[in-house]
Write an enzyme that holds these catalytic residues in place. Structure first.
Site, PDB file in Angstrom:
ATOM      1  CD  GLU A 132      -0.816  -6.610  -8.896  1.00 16.89           C
ATOM      2  OE1 GLU A 132      -1.579  -7.495  -8.482  1.00 16.89           O
ATOM      3  OE2 GLU A 132      -1.425  -5.854  -8.519  1.00 16.89           O
ATOM      4  CG  HIS A 173      -0.646  -1.078   0.912  1.00 12.84           C
ATOM      5  ND1 HIS A 173      -0.451  -2.390   2.323  1.00 12.84           N
ATOM      6  CD2 HIS A 173      -1.227  -1.149   0.267  1.00 12.84           C
ATOM      7  CE1 HIS A 173      -1.502  -3.116   1.455  1.00 12.84           C
ATOM      8  NE2 HIS A 173      -2.502  -2.272   0.720  1.00 12.84           N
TER       9      HIS A 173
END
Lengths: 392, 438
Positions: free
Chosen positions: B174, B243
Site C-alpha cells: 500500500e 478489517h
C-alpha cells in the site's frame, strides 16, 4: 554555464601522445572538441556488463563542471554561515562533497527526464536550472523562494525542469519516483526518472516495494543510492547487513560508481538511462561523501574522525579532481580557475544579499495553496477575532 | 422541495423506500445544487443487503400505523415542475405500504420511466468507467482491481476494456502504490487508488498525509495531486477488528485533502465522478455493507457536489446529522420517531472534510437541536469535530447540547452480538431524540 572567456584564449602547444596513458591532448581553440578521460575507478556491476571506463567529454564541459560545482560548493558554505547567523532555521542539510553526483547526472540527461530526491536537495535544484536567488529566498523563508517560502530547505521543487523535490521523510520519495516513471511510461514520453535516496533510506521497506513494482512493469526508473556511508549518525556498517547497495536490487541490475568523479557519474547515468528506457529499472550506487554533518545541527565529527573528513577532501574532492583535469589538459590555468571561483563567490554573495532584502510572506499566504480551488470558507486564527482569511 | 416517504409494514429493515423521481427534477428551474439535494433525498433506495439486525426486537412501535394516514406533514409529495410527480399520490403510497414486496416495481412505474436501476458498486463502476472514457489520464490502481475485477466488483470489466496499464493490478504494498499514484499525479495523471479495505491504507498514511495532502502547499502551488483514494471501510459483518476500521477520523486532520462518504448509488456515482474531476486529492469512503444497495439513477450524466451535504428528510424538531451506513439506521429510527410524533430533519453530511456548515447551519437555525449519529469512534471521530464546529459556530441557536452517538471506543469484536453493540442502533437514536426533545 558556458564560459565565453575561454574562447579568447590562445591555444596551447600540442603534446605528443603518451603511449601508456589514455589521455590525449588536443587543441582547445574550439570549446567542444571531445576529450576522452578515464574514470578513476572501474565500475563494479551486478547482473549487467558495466560501461566502459573511457568517458567522452570536452573542455567546455569540464569548465562548466568546475564552475557549477564551485557554485554549489559556495552556495552550501554560504548556507552554513546563514544558518549560524540564524537566518536559516529548522533543518538544513548540506550537499558539499557530493556535488559530482548532481553535476554528472545533469550532464547525461535532459530536462524532460525527471529527478526526485530527498531533503539534501539544494544542489540538485541548482543543477536542474534553479536560481541562487530562489534557493536562498526559500531557505530564508521569503516569498521569492522557489516554493514561496512555504516549503523550506527540504522542499525545493521546479516543475518546469521536471525536478520533483525535495522530500523530508526518508525513503518516501522512492514510491513517488516510481510513480513518475509510471507516468512517463503511461504517456509514452521517452524519458526516465532518477530517484535519489541515501544509504540510510536504502533500508526502507517502501524502497523494495517500489523496486518490485518498477521491475514488474518495466518502468523507466533509475534508482540512485547516494552512499555517503553515514545514515545521519550511524555508519553504514552499523546499519546495513549488506552494504553493497547496488546488489540489493537482487533481480534488478546494479552499478557501483565513484560518486566523487563527475565523469564517472555522467557515464553511469548515460548508461543507466539507455538501460532504463529499454529494459526497466537499474540501481546506481554512488560512492560519495559529505563533508558537513547530516544537517546543521550535527557537527559531523562525533561519529567520524576529522582526519577521515580531511583525508577524503584531499584525495577525492570532486572539484579538485576536475581542476586537476583542466590543468592537465591545459584548458585553463590555475589562476583562471581561482578567478572563476572568486567570481562564483561574488555571485553567491550577491544572491544572498538580494535574498536578504526579499519580503516575508503575507499572512494571507498561510491559507493559499492548501486546496487547488478553495471553498470561500473563512478561517480564523487562534483567538478567532484577529487573523482572518478567506480560503481562496 | 418535498419528498414522498413510503414507509413499509415490513419487519425486515430492508424495504425502506422513497420515491426516486429524479429525472423530472433535473429539468426544474432550480439550479443543479437544489436538484442535487432533492436527488439525494430521494435516493435512499432499497437496502437489500443491510444488517440482519431485527428491528422487531428493539423497536416497539405499532406497525399498523400508516404514516400516510396521518397529518400531511409527514407524507410529502415530491414537487417539481413536472407532471410525473403528481402520480405519487398519497393513496398510491398506501397501496405500497400494504405490500412492500412489489414496492420496487411500483417505484419504477411511479416515475417517468427514464433512469436505470443498479446496485451501489455498479454505480461506482459506472462513474469510474464514464470518467475513464472521458479522460485518458484517469487510471485505476490497487490490489486485484484488474483481472480479478475488484474485490467488491467495483472495477469489474474495466481491465478488459481499458487494458492493464490503465487498470493496474498492484502487488500488496500500500505504501508504495499509494506513493506511486501520488507521484504519477504530480505529472498530471489522475489515478484512482483503491485500498482493498480502508484499514490497509494505514500503511500508506505517510504518503497520504505528507505527499498527498501537503505537496501542493510545500511546493508553493507548483504541483497538484488530483488523486482519488477510495475503498470500503466501516464495520461489516463480523469481519474482525482489523478489517472494521473507520479511517475518516484518522485522516480528518490532514490539511489539503478532501473527504467524502457515499451512501446511496446515486451519490456514489456522483461523488466518484466529482472526485475524479477535482484537482484536489479526495478520499472517498465507501462502506462494506452498502455495496448491494439498489436504486434507480438517471441515465443522463450527473455529478454531485463534493462539499455539499444531502437533505434526506426535512423536519422541524431536531437535526440529525449522519453519513454512510448510519444514514440507514437513522432513517429506520426516523420511522419510529415519526410514529411517536417527532419530526426529525435528517441530513447526510456526505462531505466529511470540509463540513457543509451552510446546510448544517441552516438546519440548526431551524430546529435548534442537533444529534450526530456516526460510525466513527467516540474519541476524535468525525462527530467530535462536527460537535466542536457546531458549538463554535451556532452556539446561540442551540436549545440543547449537541449530542453525538458514535461507536464504542473498542476494537470491533468478532462475536455478532458484541459487534452490534459496538455501533449505534436505531433504538439508541430514538432514545437520544426523545431525550433531546424534552
Amino acid at each position: 554555464m558556458a564560459l565565453s572567456r575561454l574562447s579568447s584564449r590562445s591555444t596551447t602547444l600540442l603534446q605528443p601522445l603518451a603511449t601508456t596513458s589514455l589521455l590525449r591532448r588536443r587543441h582547445i581553440s574550439t570549446d567542444t572538441t571531445p576529450i576522452t578521460v578515464e574514470t578513476s575507478l572501474p565500475f563494479t556491476s551486478h547482473l549487467i556488463s558495466p560501461p566502459s571506463r573511457a568517458v567522452e567529454t570536452s573542455s567546455q564541459e569540464l569548465i562548466s563542471f568546475f564552475r557549477d560545482m564551485a557554485l554549489m560548493r559556495r552556495m552550501e558554505i554560504a548556507a552554513d554561515s546563514l544558518y549560524k547567523a540564524k537566518l536559516i532555521r529548522g533543518f538544513c542539510h548540506l550537499y558539499d562533497g557530493q556535488e559530482a553526483v548532481a553535476i554528472g547526472m545533469e550532464a547525461a540527461i535532459t530536462k524532460r527526464d525527471a529527478i526526485i530526491t530527498s531533503y539534501r536537495d539544494h544542489c540538485t535544484f541548482l543543477g536542474r536550472g534553479g536560481g541562487l536567488f530562489e534557493a536562498f529566498s526559500e531557505l530564508m523563508g521569503r516569498t521569492t523562494g522557489c516554493s514561496k517560502g512555504k516549503g523550506g530547505s527540504m522542499h525545493f521543487y521546479k516543475k518546469d525542469a521536471s525536478f520533483y523535490g525535495g522530500h523530508g521523510i526518508v525513503g518516501a520519495q522512492a514510491p513517488l519516483g516510481c510513480g513518475l516513471a509510471f507516468a512517463q511510461k503511461y504517456s509514452k514520453e521517452e524519458a526516465v526518472t532518477f530517484t535519489l535516496y541515501g544509504d540510510g533510506a536504502a533500508n526502507q521497506g517502501q524502497l523494495f516495494e517500489a523496486l518490485n513494482i518498477a521491475a514488474l512493469w518495466d518502468l523507466p526508473a533509475v534508482l540512485v543510492c547516494e552512499n555517503n556511508h553515514y545514515g545521519m549518525g550511524t555508519a553504514e556498517w552499523r546499519s546495513a547487513k549488506s552494504p553493497a547497495y547496488f546488489k540489493r536490487g537482487d533481480y534488478v541490475p546494479g552499478l557501483k560508481v565513484d560518486g566523487m568523479d563527475a565523469l564517472a557519474v555522467k557515464q553511469a547515468c548515460k548508461f543507466a538511462k539507455e538501460h532504463a528506457l529499454k529494459n526497466g529499472p537499474i540501481i546506481l550506487e554512488m560512492d560519495t561523501y559529505r563533508y558537513h554533518g547530516h544537517s546543521m545541527s550535527d557537527p559531523g565529527s562525533t561519529y567520524r574522525t576529522r582526519d577521515e573528513i580531511s583525508g577524503v577532501r584531499q584525495v577525492r574532492d570532486p572539484i579538485d579532481r576536475v581542476r586537476k583535469l583542466i590543468i592537465a589538459h591545459d584548458i585553463a590555468t590555475e589562476k583562471e580557475l581561482k578567478d572563476m571561483e572568486k567570481e562564483v563567490r561574488k555571485e553567491v554573495d550577491a544572491a544572498v544579499a538580494q535574498a536578504k532584502e526579499s519580503p516575508i510572506p503575507e499572512p494571507s499566504e498561510l491559507f493559499s495553496n492548501i486546496y487547488v480551488k478553495g471553498f470561500g470558507a473563512e478561517s480564523f486564527g487562534a483567538d478567532r477575532k484577529e487573523l482572518r482569511a478567506t480560503l481562496p | 422541495h418535498k419528498y414522498l416517504f413510503i414507509f413499509t409494514e415490513e419487519i425486515n429493515f430492508t424495504a425502506i423506500l422513497t420515491s426516486p423521481s429524479i429525472s423530472p427534477l433535473r429539468h426544474s428551474p432550480w439550479g443543479k445544487k437544489m436538484a442535487a439535494r432533492i436527488h439525494g433525498g430521494a435516493g435512499a433506495g432499497a437496502a437489500t443487503a443491510l444488517s440482519t439486525f431485527n428491528p422487531k426486537k428493539l423497536v416497539a412501535p405499532s406497525r399498523t400505523n400508516l404514516p400516510a394516514a396521518r397529518s400531511s406533514k409527514r407524507c410529502i409529495v415530491a414537487a417539481a415542475g413536472s407532471d410525473a410527480s403528481k402520480s405519487l399520490r398519497v393513496g398510491h403510497s398506501q397501496k405500497l405500504i400494504a405490500n412492500a414486496a412489489v414496492a420496487t416495481k411500483a417505484e419504477t412505474s411511479a416515475t417517468t420511466g427514464t433512469g436505470h436501476e443498479l446496485l451501489l458498486f455498479e454505480a461506482l463502476q459506472e462513474g469510474l468507467e464514464e470518467e475513464m472514457d472521458r479522460d485518458p489520464h484517469v487510471c485505476v490502481m490497487g490490489e486485484d482491481v484488474g483481472h480479478y475485477g475488484g474485490s467488491y466488483k467495483v472495477t469489474k470489466g474495466l481491465a478488459d476494456k481499458f487494458g492493464d496499464l490503465r487498470v493496474l493490478d498492484t502487488p500488496i504494498c500500500e505504501n508504495a502504490f499509494t506513493g506511486m499514484g501520488i507521484g504519477a499525479a504530480m505529472t498530471g495523471l489522475r489515478p484512482v487508488i483503491e485500498g482493498m479495505n480502508m484499514g490497509f491504507l494505514l500503511l500508506a498514511f505517510n504518503q497520504i498525509s505528507n505527499n498527498c495532502g501537503m505537496l501542493h502547499y510545500t511546493s508553493g502551488g507548483q504541483f497538484t495531486i488530483p488523486v482519488v483514494i477510495r475503498g470500503p471501510g466501516g464495520v461489516g459483518r463480523q469481519l474482525g477488528a482489523e478489517h472494521s476500521q473507520r479511517l475518516e477520523s484518522y485522516f480528518q486532520s490532514i490539511p489539503g485533502i478532501q473527504m467524502v462518504a457515499c451512501s446511496t448509488p446515486y451519490n456514489a456515482k456522483g461523488l466518484m465522478k466529482a472526485a475524479i474531476r477535482s484537482e484536489n486529492p479526495v478520499i472517498l469512503f465507501e462502506h462494506v455493507l452498502l455495496y448491494n444497495l439498489k436504486e434507480k439513477i438517471p441515465d443522463e450524466e450527473y455529478i454531485c457536489n463534493l462539499e455539499e451535504a444531502e437533505m434526506v428528510r426535512p423536519g422541524e424538531h431536531i437535526t440529525i446529522l449522519t453519513y454512510s451506513r448510519m444514514r440507514y439506521h437513522v432513517m429506520q429510527a426516523a420511522k419510529t420517531l415519526v410514529n411517536k410524533g417527532y419530526d426529525p430533519e435528517v441530513i447526510d453530511i456526505r462531505s466529511l472534510k470540509p463540513f457543509d456548515l451552510y446546510t448544517i447551519g441552516n438546519s440548526v437555525k431551524k430546529t435548534h437541536r442537533v444529534l450526530i449519529v456516526e460510525e466513527c469512534m467516540r474519541t476524535g471521530g468525525i462527530g467530535a469535530s462536527l460537535t466542536a464546529a457546531i458549538n463554535e459556530n451556532f452556539h446561540d441557536y442551540l436549545d440543547a447540547p449537541v449530542m453525538c452517538l458514535s461507536s464504542q471506543d473498542v476494537p470491533t469484536p468478532y462475536a455478532g452480538t458484541l459487534e452490534e453493540w459496538t455501533v449505534v442502533q436505531p433504538a439508541q437514536i430514538v432514545t437520544a431524540v426523545e431525550q433531546l426533545c424534552q
